[in-house]
Design a protein around this motif. Structure first.
Motif, mmCIF file in Angstrom:
data_model
loop_
_atom_site.group_PDB
_atom_site.id
_atom_site.type_symbol
_atom_site.label_atom_id
_atom_site.label_comp_id
_atom_site.label_asym_id
_atom_site.label_seq_id
_atom_site.Cartn_x
_atom_site.Cartn_y
_atom_site.Cartn_z
ATOM 1 N N ILE A 118 0.852 -1.188 0.000
ATOM 2 C CA ILE A 118 0.000 0.000 0.000
ATOM 3 C C ILE A 118 0.886 1.235 0.000
ATOM 4 O O ILE A 118 1.885 1.297 0.730
ATOM 5 C CB ILE A 118 -0.914 -0.009 1.242
ATOM 6 N N VAL A 119 0.522 2.229 -0.794
ATOM 7 C CA VAL A 119 1.239 3.513 -0.787
ATOM 8 C C VAL A 119 0.543 4.438 0.208
ATOM 9 O O VAL A 119 -0.659 4.676 0.115
ATOM 10 C CB VAL A 119 1.258 4.161 -2.182
ATOM 11 N N ALA A 120 1.295 4.941 1.188
ATOM 12 C CA ALA A 120 0.779 5.931 2.134
ATOM 13 C C ALA A 120 0.908 7.313 1.511
ATOM 14 O O ALA A 120 1.933 7.633 0.891
ATOM 15 C CB ALA A 120 1.549 5.856 3.448
ATOM 16 N N MET A 121 -0.125 8.138 1.690
ATOM 17 C CA MET A 121 -0.111 9.482 1.104
ATOM 18 C C MET A 121 -0.823 10.442 2.044
ATOM 19 O O MET A 121 -1.849 10.098 2.632
ATOM 20 C CB MET A 121 -0.818 9.460 -0.262
ATOM 21 N N GLY A 122 -0.283 11.649 2.189
ATOM 22 C CA GLY A 122 -0.937 12.627 3.042
ATOM 23 C C GLY A 122 -0.374 14.014 2.844
ATOM 24 O O GLY A 122 0.752 14.191 2.346
ATOM 25 N N PHE A 123 -1.163 15.007 3.234
ATOM 26 C CA PHE A 123 -0.790 16.415 3.107
ATOM 27 C C PHE A 123 -0.797 17.059 4.490
ATOM 28 O O PHE A 123 -1.665 16.781 5.310
ATOM 29 C CB PHE A 123 -1.769 17.173 2.210
ATOM 30 N N SER A 124 0.152 17.958 4.743
ATOM 31 C CA SER A 124 0.264 18.641 6.030
ATOM 32 C C SER A 124 0.444 17.599 7.138
ATOM 33 O O SER A 124 1.348 16.774 7.029
ATOM 34 C CB SER A 124 -0.949 19.549 6.255
ATOM 35 N N MET A 125 -0.382 17.591 8.168
ATOM 36 C CA MET A 125 -0.229 16.557 9.188
ATOM 37 C C MET A 125 -0.412 15.170 8.595
ATOM 38 O O MET A 125 0.203 14.193 9.057
ATOM 39 C CB MET A 125 -1.200 16.776 10.344
ATOM 40 N N GLY A 126 -1.238 15.074 7.562
ATOM 41 C CA GLY A 126 -1.355 13.792 6.865
ATOM 42 C C GLY A 126 -0.035 13.350 6.266
ATOM 43 O O GLY A 126 0.235 12.149 6.143
ATOM 44 N N GLY A 127 0.813 14.319 5.886
ATOM 45 C CA GLY A 127 2.138 13.994 5.385
ATOM 46 C C GLY A 127 3.041 13.446 6.482
ATOM 47 O O GLY A 127 3.915 12.612 6.219
ATOM 48 N N TYR A 128 2.839 13.939 7.709
ATOM 49 C CA TYR A 128 3.531 13.320 8.844
ATOM 50 C C TYR A 128 3.035 11.893 9.033
ATOM 51 O O TYR A 128 3.829 10.953 9.166
ATOM 52 C CB TYR A 128 3.303 14.118 10.138
ATOM 53 N N HIS A 129 1.709 11.716 9.066
ATOM 54 C CA HIS A 129 1.159 10.381 9.290
ATOM 55 C C HIS A 129 1.652 9.395 8.237
ATOM 56 O O HIS A 129 2.065 8.271 8.564
ATOM 57 C CB HIS A 129 -0.370 10.426 9.270
ATOM 58 N N SER A 130 1.601 9.786 6.967
ATOM 59 C CA SER A 130 2.001 8.844 5.915
ATOM 60 C C SER A 130 3.464 8.440 6.081
ATOM 61 O O SER A 130 3.811 7.257 5.924
ATOM 62 C CB SER A 130 1.754 9.451 4.529
ATOM 63 N N THR A 131 4.318 9.397 6.430
ATOM 64 C CA THR A 131 5.740 9.098 6.611
ATOM 65 C C THR A 131 5.955 8.200 7.822
ATOM 66 O O THR A 131 6.740 7.234 7.779
ATOM 67 C CB THR A 131 6.538 10.400 6.763
ATOM 68 N N ASN A 132 5.267 8.485 8.908
ATOM 69 C CA ASN A 132 5.415 7.682 10.121
ATOM 70 C C ASN A 132 4.956 6.246 9.896
ATOM 71 O O ASN A 132 5.629 5.292 10.315
ATOM 72 C CB ASN A 132 4.620 8.327 11.259
ATOM 73 N N PHE A 133 3.834 6.071 9.221
ATOM 74 C CA PHE A 133 3.361 4.706 8.928
ATOM 75 C C PHE A 133 4.338 3.989 8.005
ATOM 76 O O PHE A 133 4.643 2.803 8.212
ATOM 77 C CB PHE A 133 1.973 4.754 8.301
ATOM 78 N N PHE A 134 4.814 4.676 6.992
ATOM 79 C CA PHE A 134 5.763 4.059 6.058
ATOM 80 C C PHE A 134 7.037 3.626 6.780
ATOM 81 O O PHE A 134 7.547 2.514 6.567
ATOM 82 C CB PHE A 134 6.099 5.055 4.949
ATOM 83 N N LEU A 135 7.571 4.491 7.636
ATOM 84 C CA LEU A 135 8.826 4.179 8.312
ATOM 85 C C LEU A 135 8.657 3.101 9.381
ATOM 86 O O LEU A 135 9.553 2.276 9.580
ATOM 87 C CB LEU A 135 9.411 5.446 8.932
ATOM 88 N N ARG A 136 7.514 3.096 10.055
ATOM 89 C CA ARG A 136 7.304 2.091 11.098
ATOM 90 C C ARG A 136 6.933 0.729 10.521
ATOM 91 O O ARG A 136 7.248 -0.302 11.123
ATOM 92 C CB ARG A 136 6.210 2.551 12.073
ATOM 93 N N ARG A 137 6.275 0.722 9.358
ATOM 94 C CA ARG A 137 5.818 -0.550 8.798
ATOM 95 C C ARG A 137 6.120 -0.672 7.300
ATOM 96 O O ARG A 137 5.220 -0.701 6.467
ATOM 97 C CB ARG A 137 4.313 -0.703 9.048
ATOM 98 N N PRO A 138 7.395 -0.734 6.939
ATOM 99 C CA PRO A 138 7.724 -0.902 5.522
ATOM 100 C C PRO A 138 7.321 -2.267 4.978
ATOM 101 O O PRO A 138 7.352 -2.466 3.759
ATOM 102 C CB PRO A 138 9.251 -0.715 5.489
ATOM 103 N N ASP A 139 6.940 -3.184 5.862
ATOM 104 C CA ASP A 139 6.418 -4.466 5.402
ATOM 105 C C ASP A 139 5.001 -4.332 4.851
ATOM 106 O O ASP A 139 4.556 -5.149 4.043
ATOM 107 C CB ASP A 139 6.424 -5.484 6.541
ATOM 108 N N ILE A 140 4.290 -3.285 5.270
ATOM 109 C CA ILE A 140 2.924 -3.025 4.808
ATOM 110 C C ILE A 140 2.923 -1.983 3.702
ATOM 111 O O ILE A 140 2.228 -2.144 2.687
ATOM 112 C CB ILE A 140 2.032 -2.545 5.970
ATOM 113 N N PHE A 141 3.688 -0.922 3.894
ATOM 114 C CA PHE A 141 3.630 0.229 2.991
ATOM 115 C C PHE A 141 4.802 0.193 2.016
ATOM 116 O O PHE A 141 5.964 0.258 2.408
ATOM 117 C CB PHE A 141 3.610 1.529 3.794
ATOM 118 N N SER A 142 4.464 0.107 0.746
ATOM 119 C CA SER A 142 5.463 -0.006 -0.311
ATOM 120 C C SER A 142 5.909 1.348 -0.828
ATOM 121 O O SER A 142 6.797 1.429 -1.675
ATOM 122 C CB SER A 142 4.897 -0.817 -1.468
ATOM 123 N N GLY A 143 5.288 2.423 -0.344
ATOM 124 C CA GLY A 143 5.657 3.749 -0.794
ATOM 125 C C GLY A 143 5.084 4.817 0.111
ATOM 126 O O GLY A 143 4.198 4.545 0.938
#
Length: 256
Positions: A118-143
């Protein structure tokens, strides 16, 4: 275009949670709204106009999630231990309840690209959330496509720090990540794009992104940090243009 509204009970949060699904199959994206935003903001702010061709063609399927920002990051007068505990429960909701539903719905549709992650995507605070999810769970998030995000919990929690705050503060936990951590090769096999403008209301985002970029370079973590011009401000007009520019980089790799 297929559009579905879903309301499902979360045992992690002990409440109903809402989300929307756009498209009938293809690479799944999970969109995190701006601070205190809602799952319907992506549609209401006209973002569908800038990705409809991918949704209609079956190259992309979009899921838009609700956050609990008002109870967590935005509640500056609340008890910080409770705030971060609620955030972590929401994190568990996304990774343990919503993500399996995203994969299930995607597999039921045409194309079933869930195997790509799954590709995480977000803007403003959503951009923080998407990055945090991607970094914590690269097994789930492919981008990760993060636009105008902040990456340090101290902006919202001040000097308060406990284990959960640390676990949700990318600049802190990446700084202490060992160079042989198994996540680093996973990050480097993913598409991670972090972008913001250098215009009005983007100053703190540029500063935070610069810090994260330096830490990633020290760890040998590849990422595309893209700083747009001094006319590029912190608003939907520019996020539309940025998203439109970057989406092909996530969809091109699935064309085999």
């Amino acid at each position: 275009m297929n559009i579905e509204y879903r309301k499902e009970y979360s045992s992690r949060l002990m409440r109903d949670m809402e989300f929307k699904v756009y498209g009938h199959g293809g690479q799944p994206f999970l969109f995190f709204p701006c601070q205190n935003g809602r799952f319907y903001d992506f549609e209401n702010f006209g973002m569908l106009d800038h990705c409809w061709q991918y949704l209609e063609s079956g190259d992309m399927q979009l899921f838009t999630v609700d956050t609990l920002d008002q109870e967590t990051w935005s509640d500056s007068t609340g008890d910080p231990e409770k705030r971060i505990a609620v955030h972590e429960a929401w994190y568990r909701y996304v990774t343990e309840e919503l993500v399996p539903r995203v994969i299930q719905i995607n597999q039921e549709g045409a194309g079933a690209h869930g195997a790509f992650g799954i590709v995480a995507m977000g803007f403003s605070m959503g951009g923080y959330h998407s990055t945090n999810f991607f970094l914590r769970r690269p097994d789930i998030f492919s981008g990760n496509l993060s636009l105008s995000g902040l990456f340090e919990a101290s902006y919202f929690f001040g000097g308060f720090m406990n284990g959960l705050v640390y676990d949700n503060s990318p600049c802190d936990y990446l700084k202490n990540m060992s160079l042989d951590h198994p996540y680093i090769p996973m990050y480097n096999n993913r598409t991670n794009i972090i972008c913001m403008g250098q215009g009005p209301w983007e100053e703190e985002m540029v500063k935070s992104a610069g810090k994260l970029e330096r830490i990633m370079k020290e760890k040998g973590i590849r990422a595309w940090f893209d700083y747009w011009g001094r006319d590029v401000s912190h608003d939907w007009y520019w996020w539309k243009r940025e998203m439109e520019y970057f989406l092909p980089f996530f969809l091109r790799r699935n064309k085999v």
